[in-house]
Design an enzyme around this catalytic site. Structure first.
Site, PDB file in Angstrom:
ATOM      1  CE  LYS A   7      -4.169  -1.850   2.112  1.00  0.00           C
ATOM      2  NZ  LYS A   7      -5.128  -1.653   3.265  1.00  0.00           N
ATOM      3  CE  LYS A   8       3.613   1.655   4.714  1.00  0.00           C
ATOM      4  NZ  LYS A   8       2.831   0.261   5.004  1.00  0.00           N
TER       5      LYS A   8
END
Length: 417
Positions: free
Chosen positions: A189-190
């Site tokens: 998700k980064k």
């Protein structure tokens, strides 16, 4: 408002497949694998990421959690020590402290930034405090001037957790390069991702050497590697663990890093657009960055609601209603650490060591009021939303006004849960 189509994330950068193909055909898929006569993909990514940050040293790791463990082990954090961590953050900021047999001391946040409050950090310092971990949360940067002054005053190292802030800058210098150690996560998700991955960065060459060994089973790079043999040799000064990043992850990250600056710019432009759209509406206040933040990144766009403008309901009720109305994946922040469903230190006997008060594992007895309030009042949007085309957010104010006009219905929904 028609339903919003959220841009896909993660998305491969243009050179990702080329880099992967090169590793797949190289005969070396991991750092301990046979040297092929040239730098590993991991070494290339480390050099490029260090250059991007302006950090002299970068050591990749398997993930952000292992980066935190390596940072604390390198700073000799262990049994009987305390590590100050924010009460509002992902559970790994507590579990990694426990993993090195120290005690996480959770502190409250500054409501204006959602990051750890310097005043709360100062109040939490004791003779057992061995490190201060700060998290640059969502789209903010902690007040680094104040936190670093606390660390210097008490002789305590500061670890910057930059898992939400790849590319953010404070006073013209990238975050992660201000504290004793900076840590990064490259989880799916980064902002910068290869599915999993992490890194530690620092300015001290001896500390960098120690961190390299700590994540390489204690091994160092050979001074004169031999082609076809492992580049790592058992020339160690500290016992380590295998937290090495794979060559495949490093190859993907090297490509993703090339795309990061343009993506960060796009997110910032769209965040500014959303700020303008919301500024005329009652009951909403986007979370602002401190004036010393010279480059802002957005892992999550965050906005605080005045609950009275929505009939007194919580942010969780508003987020669900807005998601249903718009298709935008609104969420609330993490629950306070001591209430997080994944914070279960009592389920592992190795966390209950002599010298540690077991009652302290559960967080502060009186709770953290600003952390609790943020969970009730803050809405967030994942950064992928901010990669949408310009103009995608124009109808958002109308959807919010509609919910405010239907406050009675929101109250009924919340009461029924």
């Amino acid at each position: 408002m028609g339903h919003f189509t959220v841009p896909a994330w993660p998305r491969p950068a243009p050179n990702a497949l080329r880099n992967l193909q090169a590793v797949l055909e190289s005969g070396r898929w991991s750092l301990p694998g046979p040297w092929q006569g040239h730098a590993s993909a991991e070494a290339r990514f480390a050099a490029h990421f260090a250059d991007f940050l302006g950090a002299p040293h970068c050591v990749p790791t398997t993930n952000g959690s292992s980066a935190l463990v390596v940072a604390m082990e390198a700073l000799d954090v262990g049994v009987g020590d305390e590590v100050i961590v924010p009460g509002l953050t992902w559970v790994a900021n507590a579990s990694t402290v426990l993993a090195v047999n120290a005690t996480p001391v959770m502190v409250d946040i500054d409501p204006s930034t959602l990051c750890a409050s310097p005043t709360a950090i100062e109040a939490a310092v004791t003779e057992r405090t061995r490190a201060i971990v700060v998290v640059h949360l969502f789209s903010s940067v902690v007040d680094l001037d104040a936190v670093l002054a606390i660390g210097e005053r008490h002789g305590i190292p500061v670890i910057e957790d930059c898992s939400h802030a790849h590319g953010a800058s404070w006073r013209g210098r990238r975050v992660g390069t201000w504290g004793t150690v900076g840590t990064f996560s490259m989880q799916e998700k980064k902002l910068l991702t290869s599915g999993e991955g992490g890194a530690v960065v620092c300015r001290d060459p001896d500390l960098a050497d120690r961190m390299f060994q700590l994540r390489s089973d204690g091994r160092r790079l050979a001074a004169r590697p031999v082609e076809g043999e492992s580049e790592l040799v058992a020339d160690c000064s500290v016992a380590g663990t295998n937290y090495c990043m794979s060559e495949l992850c490093a190859a993907v990250l090297d490509a993703q890093l090339e795309a990061l600056p343009e993506q960060n710019l796009r997110r910032a432009e769209n965040a500014a657009t959303v700020d303008k759209l919301l500024q005329e509406l009652p009951g909403l206040a986007p979370v602002r960055a401190l004036p010393s933040v010279t480059e802002r990144t957005y892992y999550q766009y965050a906005v605080r609601i005045d609950r009275e403008a929505f009939g007194g309901v919580t942010a969780e009720t508003v987020s669900r209603a807005l998601a249903a109305e718009t298709g935008l994946p609104f969420q609330t922040p993490y629950p306070p650490m001591y209430r997080h469903p994944l914070h279960r230190p009592r389920t592992k006997r190795r966390f209950l060591l002599v010298g540690r008060d077991p009652s302290r594992l559960d967080g502060p007895a009186g709770g953290l009021p600003e952390t609790e309030r943020a969970h009730r009042e803050v809405l967030t949007l994942h950064h992928s939303v901010l990669l949408a085309p310009a103009g995608a957010f124009e109808t958002l104010p109308a959807a919010i006004e509609k919910l405010q006009q239907q406050a009675g219905s929101l109250r009924a929904v919340e009461s029924a849960r």
